[in-house]
Design an enzyme around this catalytic site. Sequence first.
Site, PDB file in Angstrom:
ATOM      1  CD  GLN A  23      39.709  66.951  14.503  1.00 50.64           C
ATOM      2  OE1 GLN A  23      39.310  65.783  14.397  1.00 50.64           O
ATOM      3  NE2 GLN A  23      38.983  67.890  15.100  1.00 50.64           N
ATOM      4  CG  ASP A  44      35.717  70.455  17.098  1.00 53.83           C
ATOM      5  OD1 ASP A  44      34.981  69.518  17.442  1.00 53.83           O
ATOM      6  OD2 ASP A  44      36.822  70.286  16.548  1.00 53.83           O
ATOM      7  CE1 TYR A  54      34.247  73.745  24.868  1.00 55.81           C
ATOM      8  CE2 TYR A  54      32.859  74.596  23.097  1.00 55.81           C
ATOM      9  CZ  TYR A  54      33.030  74.233  24.421  1.00 55.81           C
ATOM     10  OH  TYR A  54      31.966  74.350  25.300  1.00 55.81           O
ATOM     11  CD  GLU A 105      34.451  64.532  14.721  1.00 56.30           C
ATOM     12  OE1 GLU A 105      34.966  65.629  14.979  1.00 56.30           O
ATOM     13  OE2 GLU A 105      34.669  63.495  15.357  1.00 56.30           O
ATOM     14  CB  CYS A 143      33.485  64.069  18.628  1.00 59.11           C
ATOM     15  SG  CYS A 143      33.521  64.693  20.326  1.00 59.11           S
ATOM     16  CD  GLU A 147      41.555  74.334  23.779  1.00 61.51           C
ATOM     17  OE1 GLU A 147      41.617  73.619  24.797  1.00 61.51           O
ATOM     18  OE2 GLU A 147      40.748  74.140  22.844  1.00 61.51           O
ATOM     19  CG  ASN A 195      42.241  71.186  12.699  1.00 63.72           C
ATOM     20  OD1 ASN A 195      43.132  70.733  11.997  1.00 63.72           O
ATOM     21  ND2 ASN A 195      40.971  70.841  12.529  1.00 63.72           N
TER      22      ASN A 195
END
Length: 363
Positions: A196, A296, A224, A355, A321, A245, A229
């Site tokens: 990020q 995400d 994802y 976002e 996003c 991921e 995070n």
Amino acid sequence: MNCSSFGKCGSCVLWQVPYEEQLKMKKDKLKEMFSKFEIPEIEVIYDKDEHFRARAEFRVWHEGDKTYYAMRKRKEEGRGVIPIEECKIVDKAIYELMPKLMSEIEKNQNLRLKLYEVHFLSNSKGEIIVTLIYHRKVDESIAEDIKRLKDKFKNVDFIVRKKGRKYIFDKNYLIEELEIKGKTYKYKIIENTFTQPNREINKKMISWVLDNTSNLKGDLVELYCGNGNFTIPLSENFKKVVATEINPESIEAATYNAEINNRKNISFLAMSAAEFSELKKTGFFNSYDLKNVLIDPPRAGLDEKSRKFVNEFDNIIYISCNPETLKRDLETLSKNRKIKAFAFFDQFPYTNHMECGVVLERV
């Protein structure tokens, strides 16, 4: 914010608009875009409007004996790049390093010759990774020049890239520390993998997700997940978490981050969201109570198979996003679900980027 590059580079397209007006403009745009859905009041989550980017990439402009950082031109001025004097959106540590680093590069023809791009990655402690990208063959002599740079800039690690090759001087990662709701989480962030970019907004995004999952029952699936995070803090809200991921370096970092944060209830899998959806048919998740999913995705949003998989869960937390693909995905995901929360996170002031975070609950 006032920057000498305003009106010159094509990054800050809203440079003439006061920041508070930008926030209102973006919120109104989102209200209009999602007017067909029953959404609650949009939460506007923002922070400072300067020195917020912990990641930055610059082209390099050569002109005689001078070398400059460069950014793409404004669309009104056509294609190409222009030299810039400064960039106020980058992290303060990066901002202070940039002119000093370029001054050293200018003095050294071996470092300067056909230098094409410079990338920066910083953490909250002011440590930085600088990646120098060349359009030429790099020989062993550059190692001595990089060593001299390293001696001058103690808080910087250097990476040199040229076509198909990478040379790492010391290490290619930083350890980031984020304080969220009174707790400190540590993250290994690896150069050239996704992290990020806006540190303060990222902390607020994680806090928002924590608040909106604090009372959920059942276990959590995360698609994802990147370097963990969201996964690491969220694991405190759930008995079990399974996260996926596709990028192997990100999975390596995520696994490491779970270890250094002593989070033992997370299973990381290196596979795509589509592959992960097929795994459910094998009985792999029989020991899980999978009722919740966090996604995400990249700007393309969810593909058809992933959207169908996500639609099986009772509760969906969607970090997006790209409002356009979020809107498309909500056409499916909002059926028989209530949109409990909708947030706009201003990751990139002075741009049109928006976002969003959405929480959906099956009714």
